[in-house]
Motif scaffolding. Structure first.
Motif, mmCIF file in Angstrom:
data_model
loop_
_atom_site.group_PDB
_atom_site.id
_atom_site.type_symbol
_atom_site.label_atom_id
_atom_site.label_comp_id
_atom_site.label_asym_id
_atom_site.label_seq_id
_atom_site.Cartn_x
_atom_site.Cartn_y
_atom_site.Cartn_z
ATOM 1 N N TRP A 1 -2.483 5.237 2.214
ATOM 2 C CA TRP A 1 -3.311 4.140 2.688
ATOM 3 C C TRP A 1 -2.905 3.732 4.112
ATOM 4 O O TRP A 1 -3.762 3.515 4.972
ATOM 5 N N HIS B 1 -5.359 3.919 7.213
ATOM 6 C CA HIS B 1 -5.614 2.673 7.937
ATOM 7 C C HIS B 1 -5.254 2.819 9.416
ATOM 8 O O HIS B 1 -5.996 2.362 10.296
ATOM 9 N N PRO C 1 0.816 -1.208 0.000
ATOM 10 C CA PRO C 1 0.000 0.000 0.000
ATOM 11 C C PRO C 1 0.859 1.271 0.000
ATOM 12 O O PRO C 1 2.030 1.251 0.352
#
Length: 167
Positions: A138, A142, A134
């Protein structure tokens, strides 16, 4: 760790900045919310499971320490050969002060990695999932989600311990 008065309710950061600064500011706010929930209660209270799954304040702190290391250091940078066990409960010998210090050290390392990232769209070295590595964007989003979820769990656990509420 001696008991102390809860810190009270703190609002999310008031920030109008670039994307990376904003994401890190909200993530740091959530990280400190988790730490605040684990401070001010003794080690026994912080270690006690508040739900059938075994989740405790110190368990959350230890879990988030591993998650920080796994996503930022292991996955994004590609350092290390083994993953931290993000399901390991606190050892009997680990104190709240040690676990919180380890979490803060992991956070400092994560923030150092983010500061070194000049392009949030650049993929990391590897992934913890069966996907392509990622991007830093991201990973940050996250980690906001992961930390917020566990901050909510910590809110409930702390309220069960001594009735304190607030962010």
């Amino acid at each position: 760790m001696p008991a102390s008065a809860p810190r009270g309710d703190l609002r999310p950061p008031s920030i109008e900045a670039d994307e990376k600064t904003t994401l890190v500011a909200f993530l740091d706010y959530l990280r400190e919310a988790v730490v605040a929930k684990a401070l001010g209660v003794d080690d026994q209270q912080a270690r006690r499971a508040g739900v059938k799954s075994g989740t405790s304040l110190l368990g959350i702190v230890k879990h988030l320490t591993a998650v920080e290391r796994n996503w930022f250091v292991w996955a994004y940078l590609g350092e290390g050969v083994t993953l931290a066990d993000d399901q390991a409960p606190p050892d009997a010998a680990e104190t709240a002060a040690e676990l919180i210090a380890a979490y803060r050290a992991a956070v400092a390392r994560s923030n150092e990695i983010v500061r070194g990232c000049t392009d949030l769209s650049r993929p990391g070295a590897r992934s913890l999932r069966e996907t392509d590595p990622p991007t830093m964007r991201w990973v940050l989003v996250h980690m906001v989600e992961e930390t917020a979820r566990h901050a909510g769990h910590a809110d409930i656990l702390r309220e069960q311990i001594d009735g304190s509420t607030g962010r």
